[in-house]
Design a protein around this motif. Structure first.
Motif, PDB file in Angstrom:
ATOM      1  N   HIS A 129      50.221  -2.242  36.993  1.00  0.00           N
ATOM      2  CA  HIS A 129      51.167  -2.707  38.009  1.00  0.00           C
ATOM      3  C   HIS A 129      50.454  -3.686  38.943  1.00  0.00           C
ATOM      4  O   HIS A 129      49.408  -3.370  39.511  1.00  0.00           O
ATOM      5  N   LEU A 130      51.038  -4.870  39.075  1.00  0.00           N
ATOM      6  CA  LEU A 130      50.476  -5.878  39.980  1.00  0.00           C
ATOM      7  C   LEU A 130      51.469  -6.128  41.105  1.00  0.00           C
ATOM      8  O   LEU A 130      52.660  -6.306  40.843  1.00  0.00           O
ATOM      9  N   GLU A 131      50.961  -6.162  42.311  1.00  0.00           N
ATOM     10  CA  GLU A 131      51.816  -6.584  43.413  1.00  0.00           C
ATOM     11  C   GLU A 131      50.999  -7.345  44.428  1.00  0.00           C
ATOM     12  O   GLU A 131      49.778  -7.343  44.417  1.00  0.00           O
ATOM     13  N   HIS A 132      51.725  -8.029  45.291  1.00  0.00           N
ATOM     14  CA  HIS A 132      51.180  -8.895  46.304  1.00  0.00           C
ATOM     15  C   HIS A 132      50.334  -8.120  47.312  1.00  0.00           C
ATOM     16  O   HIS A 132      49.133  -8.265  47.384  1.00  0.00           O
ATOM     17  N   HIS A 133      51.037  -7.296  48.082  1.00  0.00           N
ATOM     18  CA  HIS A 133      50.401  -6.617  49.212  1.00  0.00           C
ATOM     19  C   HIS A 133      50.349  -5.111  49.059  1.00  0.00           C
ATOM     20  O   HIS A 133      51.212  -4.515  48.446  1.00  0.00           O
ATOM     21  N   CYS A 134      49.349  -4.567  49.672  1.00  0.00           N
ATOM     22  CA  CYS A 134      49.268  -3.116  49.818  1.00  0.00           C
ATOM     23  C   CYS A 134      48.747  -2.862  51.221  1.00  0.00           C
ATOM     24  O   CYS A 134      47.600  -3.158  51.531  1.00  0.00           O
ATOM     25  N   ASP A 135      49.618  -2.365  52.088  1.00  0.00           N
ATOM     26  CA  ASP A 135      49.220  -2.161  53.485  1.00  0.00           C
ATOM     27  C   ASP A 135      48.321  -0.951  53.659  1.00  0.00           C
ATOM     28  O   ASP A 135      47.381  -0.972  54.433  1.00  0.00           O
ATOM     29  N   GLY A 136      48.634   0.087  52.944  1.00  0.00           N
ATOM     30  CA  GLY A 136      47.891   1.329  53.150  1.00  0.00           C
ATOM     31  C   GLY A 136      46.795   1.535  52.122  1.00  0.00           C
ATOM     32  O   GLY A 136      46.114   0.600  51.700  1.00  0.00           O
ATOM     33  N   ASP A 137      46.651   2.771  51.743  1.00  0.00           N
ATOM     34  CA  ASP A 137      45.625   3.164  50.792  1.00  0.00           C
ATOM     35  C   ASP A 137      46.087   2.864  49.370  1.00  0.00           C
ATOM     36  O   ASP A 137      47.209   3.198  48.987  1.00  0.00           O
ATOM     37  N   ALA A 138      45.218   2.227  48.596  1.00  0.00           N
ATOM     38  CA  ALA A 138      45.596   1.791  47.247  1.00  0.00           C
ATOM     39  C   ALA A 138      45.902   2.975  46.324  1.00  0.00           C
ATOM     40  O   ALA A 138      46.746   2.871  45.432  1.00  0.00           O
ATOM     41  N   HIS A 197      43.384  -7.730  47.607  1.00  0.00           N
ATOM     42  CA  HIS A 197      42.171  -7.325  46.877  1.00  0.00           C
ATOM     43  C   HIS A 197      41.935  -5.828  46.920  1.00  0.00           C
ATOM     44  O   HIS A 197      40.856  -5.357  47.282  1.00  0.00           O
ATOM     45  N   LYS A 198      42.969  -5.106  46.564  1.00  0.00           N
ATOM     46  CA  LYS A 198      42.823  -3.653  46.461  1.00  0.00           C
ATOM     47  C   LYS A 198      43.184  -3.240  45.045  1.00  0.00           C
ATOM     48  O   LYS A 198      44.051  -3.856  44.422  1.00  0.00           O
TER      49      LYS A 198
END
Ligand code: CA
Ligand code: CA
Length: 149
Positions: free
Chosen positions: A33-42, A73-74
């Motif tokens: 799964h690829l996504e743009h952003h991850c605000d929290g814990d990966a 970059h997570k």
């Protein structure tokens, strides 16, 4: 980098091929799964995606999700209970290290492909493919989420 530009179409195909090949040797299921952003814990995010993709519904609970937030970059690796309790300590971290090492060199495709190989070999060892009743329970296509927030 936006999730959709992370891999070329050809690289994406190579990865899908790697998943196809891996799943021919195991009943386990691998997804990316690829996504743009991850605000929290990966890892928390991967757990959520794992559920959203129905990966917790495989018969033997042997799905493995490789999660990457391309802009932030997570990355993380999340596995179903069936496989998680069987692997040795440090295994998931080793898979993550493969990704990180290659990503640092901007070798995105290679990183993912090698991670798929490593996971595939482990799945083959723990959940060998059975000719009868083994299904492709989850799509081998890469899953994208272009969140812009
Ligand atoms: Ca399968
Ligand atoms: Ca599959």
């Amino acid at each position: 980098m936006p999730a959709r530009q992370f891999l070329t179409e050809q690289e994406e195909q190579q990865i899908v091929e790697a998943i196809n090949t891996a799943e021919q040797k195991t009943s386990g299921e691998v997804r990316i799964h690829l996504e743009h952003h991850c605000d929290g814990d990966a890892l928390d995010r991967a757990a959520q995606i794992f559920h959203d993709l129905g990966m917790d519904e495989t018969k033997l609970e042997n799905g493995v999700l490789i999660y990457i937030a391309t802009e932030d970059h997570k990355a993380s690796v999340y596995a179903g209970k069936g496989i998680h309790r069987e692997v040795e300590e440090g295994f998931w971290n080793d898979v993550l290290q493969i990704l990180i090492t290659h990503f640092k060199q901007e070798e995105y495709e290679q990183g993912i492909e090698e991670a798929v190989h490593k996971v595939g070999n482990k799945l083959e060892e723990l959940f060998p493919y059975r000719q009868k009743g083994d299904l492709d329970e989850l799509s081998n296509e890469i899953s994208f989420h272009d969140n812009k927030n």
